[in-house]
Design a protein around this motif. Sequence first.
Motif: not given
Length: 166
Positions: A66, A109, A112
């Motif tokens: 991520t 993201t 996330t």
Amino acid sequence: MSAPERPEAIDPDVDLHVAAQRAETAGPEKWAVLAAISAGGAAGASARYALALAWPTPGGGFPWATLLINVVGCALIGVLMPLISEGGRSAHPLARPFLGAGVLGGFTTFSTYAVEVGKLLARQRPGLAMGYAAATLLGALGAVWLAASATRWALAARAGERAGAR
């Protein structure tokens, strides 16, 4: 008493009070913009999902995938925006919605990221959570600044070469 004048907007994605900045979401063109964003978002989210599957985060571990996704996505935004909207350049009207809001919006993201910070905190890993939060913030801001600066420099150098060749 008249309303105060609004200053001229600097970023075309910020001030929707300026009619020209709402043009792409007005009238029948809005459906093409919505389709471009949707198609780009599907592509970007699919790429993010594939990367997350290829590089899963172990429970309580550092979410490297991520972090990489968000930093790379921000760097790509830093390349994209000068290429399509600065220095008198213009691109197809659907390029920014498709690539910027769609592909890169779907790829990055930050939701996330926020969930992963929360999970690390819930697992009693506050140092790792704060390190991840700081690394994402600094990495994303640094990536967009560095990529935009490098892109502007490259475009200026290219324009200088063209001017010298005349």
